[in-house]
Design a protein around this motif. Structure first.
Motif, PDB file in Angstrom:
ATOM      1  N   UNK A 122       0.815  -1.217   0.000  1.00 33.69           N
ATOM      2  CA  UNK A 122       0.000   0.000   0.000  1.00 33.69           C
ATOM      3  C   UNK A 122       0.848   1.266   0.000  1.00 33.69           C
ATOM      4  N   UNK A 123       2.154   1.136   0.272  1.00 27.61           N
ATOM      5  CA  UNK A 123       3.032   2.297   0.278  1.00 27.61           C
ATOM      6  C   UNK A 123       2.862   3.189   1.491  1.00 27.61           C
ATOM      7  N   UNK A 124       2.260   2.655   2.578  1.00 31.36           N
ATOM      8  CA  UNK A 124       2.107   3.474   3.779  1.00 31.36           C
ATOM      9  C   UNK A 124       2.164   2.605   5.023  1.00 31.36           C
ATOM     10  N   UNK A 125       2.283   3.260   6.169  1.00 29.63           N
ATOM     11  CA  UNK A 125       2.352   2.551   7.440  1.00 29.63           C
ATOM     12  C   UNK A 125       0.960   2.405   8.041  1.00 29.63           C
ATOM     13  N   UNK A 126       0.717   1.277   8.683  1.00 28.00           N
ATOM     14  CA  UNK A 126      -0.575   1.017   9.313  1.00 28.00           C
ATOM     15  C   UNK A 126      -0.346   0.435  10.694  1.00 28.00           C
ATOM     16  N   UNK A 127      -1.345   0.547  11.544  1.00 31.53           N
ATOM     17  CA  UNK A 127      -1.338  -0.106  12.845  1.00 31.53           C
ATOM     18  C   UNK A 127      -1.939  -1.486  12.671  1.00 31.53           C
ATOM     19  N   UNK A 128      -1.198  -2.522  13.044  1.00 31.93           N
ATOM     20  CA  UNK A 128      -1.647  -3.867  12.705  1.00 31.93           C
ATOM     21  C   UNK A 128      -0.999  -4.932  13.581  1.00 31.93           C
ATOM     22  N   UNK A 129      -1.587  -6.119  13.529  1.00 31.36           N
ATOM     23  CA  UNK A 129      -0.929  -7.350  13.944  1.00 31.36           C
ATOM     24  C   UNK A 129      -0.467  -8.054  12.676  1.00 31.36           C
ATOM     25  N   UNK A 130       0.634  -8.791  12.777  1.00 33.26           N
ATOM     26  CA  UNK A 130       1.150  -9.515  11.618  1.00 33.26           C
ATOM     27  C   UNK A 130       1.273 -10.997  11.974  1.00 33.26           C
ATOM     28  N   UNK A 131       0.553 -11.818  11.231  1.00 35.91           N
ATOM     29  CA  UNK A 131       0.671 -13.252  11.386  1.00 35.91           C
ATOM     30  C   UNK A 131       1.528 -13.833  10.277  1.00 35.91           C
ATOM     31  N   UNK A 132       2.368 -14.806  10.614  1.00 34.73           N
ATOM     32  CA  UNK A 132       3.150 -15.543   9.627  1.00 34.73           C
ATOM     33  C   UNK A 132       2.519 -16.922   9.533  1.00 34.73           C
ATOM     34  N   UNK A 133       1.964 -17.248   8.369  1.00 35.35           N
ATOM     35  CA  UNK A 133       1.193 -18.470   8.221  1.00 35.35           C
ATOM     36  C   UNK A 133       1.889 -19.519   7.385  1.00 35.35           C
ATOM     37  N   UNK A 134       1.570 -20.777   7.667  1.00 39.09           N
ATOM     38  CA  UNK A 134       2.007 -21.896   6.842  1.00 39.09           C
ATOM     39  C   UNK A 134       0.782 -22.464   6.129  1.00 39.09           C
ATOM     40  N   UNK A 135       0.887 -22.599   4.812  1.00 41.64           N
ATOM     41  CA  UNK A 135      -0.209 -23.070   3.990  1.00 41.64           C
ATOM     42  C   UNK A 135       0.207 -24.344   3.259  1.00 41.64           C
ATOM     43  N   UNK A 136      -0.690 -25.299   3.196  1.00 43.01           N
ATOM     44  CA  UNK A 136      -0.533 -26.419   2.277  1.00 43.01           C
ATOM     45  C   UNK A 136      -1.175 -26.009   0.968  1.00 43.01           C
ATOM     46  N   UNK A 137      -0.415 -26.057  -0.117  1.00 43.29           N
ATOM     47  CA  UNK A 137      -0.912 -25.519  -1.374  1.00 43.29           C
ATOM     48  C   UNK A 137      -0.803 -26.534  -2.501  1.00 43.29           C
ATOM     49  N   UNK A 138      -1.880 -26.640  -3.261  1.00 42.74           N
ATOM     50  CA  UNK A 138      -1.840 -27.333  -4.541  1.00 42.74           C
ATOM     51  C   UNK A 138      -1.530 -26.283  -5.602  1.00 42.74           C
ATOM     52  N   UNK A 139      -1.640 -26.647  -6.875  1.00 44.60           N
ATOM     53  CA  UNK A 139      -1.463 -25.653  -7.928  1.00 44.60           C
ATOM     54  C   UNK A 139      -2.702 -24.771  -8.081  1.00 44.60           C
ATOM     55  N   UNK A 140      -3.785 -25.065  -7.326  1.00 53.75           N
ATOM     56  CA  UNK A 140      -5.035 -24.328  -7.483  1.00 53.75           C
ATOM     57  C   UNK A 140      -5.476 -23.577  -6.236  1.00 53.75           C
ATOM     58  N   UNK A 141      -5.081 -24.019  -5.046  1.00 53.60           N
ATOM     59  CA  UNK A 141      -5.551 -23.384  -3.819  1.00 53.60           C
ATOM     60  C   UNK A 141      -4.587 -23.660  -2.690  1.00 53.60           C
TER      61      UNK A 141
END
Length: 403
Positions: A122-141
């Motif tokens: 977005x090019x700007x600073x925001x107040x937020x929480x940041x989660x780092x997620x692990x995803x199991x991914x196929x080629x579609x989802x």
């Protein structure tokens, strides 16, 4: 925006919840876990605890009970996520383990881990929480199965904040790269499938060392496709038509990754047209080169591990070129490019969870509460991907629960 109700051709929410939450020690915890997931699946619009309670029960005490379950009940989220992982692996054929971000904007400064952060998107600073997620991914989802909460130093070093938000004593300062490696280790312990390539772009999370992530994955013997910054230092062979520069290891040229594609690099730089893995869509032009990372082992010896650095040429030059480093040096390029696109699937999953599954609607402030909420949202989203049909807003049925 739609709420999702259940279909019966696969499994019901009670059956799903019985499996995923079987590890919870108390009957009431398992009941409220099912109720919360039911509410996330059927409540239209904002998924506040009050609105979830109104959807699933007519009892005025349900809201307080749900809030207690998510924020104060001392249940462990790790075993639940392990069972969710195994369930997802049975529902799909994963092709990659994808590390991706979830940025949750917040008002106020009291929610655990909330801080000001610059977002390149977005090019700007925001107040937020940041989660780092692990995803199991196929080629579609992509389906989320595990999470870490990024805690700035202002949180991990503040005793009062730690006590107020119930941050466990063993939780200390962790970089984005360390969180990513922790997620890989955790998934390695619970997965029942063969290890898959790890795909990550940590720059979106403020990661400062793609090299640290690459080296960590290499030490674990894991294949990977990792987005790297233009400035990443790489070593290439002697027969490039350039003079060695300071910083070389005596066995080739060391230079910034981007510059490798900005001059005539002779036989080490290859350009090829790559067809989409599924035969649909446009062909892609990819530039690649075999490189090494200038590094030494514990005894000072040089480490000669070869990787492939590649860049995908943008359409009409309108998008910035992203550089990638991969250990898959003998894999066909169309398969490697397909893996880079799994990051987009993870991003789409986060957007859907925010729009329709209450990811952004958590009202609690504690560290355990955040992890409980992320676990329940991930379970509801995973269930919905394999058992859903769209209903008009408000189309869910009440689930009578004893408060």
């Amino acid at each position: 925006m739609v709420a999702y109700a259940l279909t019966t051709h696969r499994t019901s929410v009670p059956v799903f919840a019985e499996r995923i939450f079987e590890c919870l020690p108390r009957v009431d915890q398992r009941r409220w876990a099912q109720a919360y997931v039911q509410g996330l699946l059927t409540t239209p619009g904002k998924k506040s605890v009050k609105r979830l309670a109104e959807t699933i029960s007519s009892s005025p005490a349900t809201s307080q009970s749900l809030h207690q379950f998510v924020n104060a009940s001392p249940w462990e989220w790790t075993p639940v996520r392990a069972e969710l992982t195994r369930w997802v692996e049975q529902q799909m054929t994963p092709r990659a383990w994808v590390v991706g971000p979830a940025v949750m904007r917040k008002r106020g400064e009291h929610s655990c881990g909330v801080h000001r952060r610059f977002l390149a998107s977005s090019g700007r600073s925001v107040t937020c929480q940041v989660g780092v997620g692990m995803f199991l991914s196929s080629y579609d989802e992509a389906l989320p199965v595990d999470w870490r909460l990024l805690l700035p130093g202002s949180w991990v070093k503040d005793p009062e904040r730690r006590v107020r938000t119930r941050i466990p004593a063993e939780v200390g300062p962790r970089s984005v790269e360390q969180h990513a490696l922790d997620l890989v280790d955790s998934l390695s312990d619970v997965s029942r499938t063969a290890p898959l390539p790890v795909v990550a772009d940590l720059e979106a999370l403020g990661g400062t060392s793609a090299t640290a992530l690459v080296r960590g994955l290499a030490r674990r013997g894991r294949d990977f496709v990792v987005a790297v910054p233009d400035s990443l230092q790489v070593a290439v062979g002697r027969h490039l038509r350039l003079q060695p520069q300071p910083g070389g290891d005596g066995q080739g040229l060391v230079l910034a990754a981007r510059s490798l594609f900005e001059f005539d690099a002779g036989t080490l730089t290859r350009m090829e047209t790559v067809a989409p893995w599924d035969g649909r869509g446009r062909h892609t032009t990819v530039m690649s080169s075999y490189v090494r990372l200038p590094q030494q082992g514990p005894g000072g010896e040089r480490i000669h591990r070869t990787y492939r650095l590649f860049a995908i040429r943008p359409d009409n030059g309108r998008r910035p070129v992203q550089l990638w480093l991969t250990s898959l040096t003998h894999t066909r390029m169309e398969s490697v490019v397909a893996l880079t696109r799994t990051l987009g699937h993870a991003g789409e999953s986060v957007r859907e969870m925010g729009d329709d599954f209450g990811l952004l609607d958590f009202e609690g402030r504690s560290y355990p509460g955040w992890h409980h909420h992320m676990t329940l949202v991930s379970a509801a989203y995973g269930y919905s991907r394999f058992n859903r049909r769209a209903l008009p807003a408000g189309g869910g049925e009440r689930m009578l629960v004893a408060a």
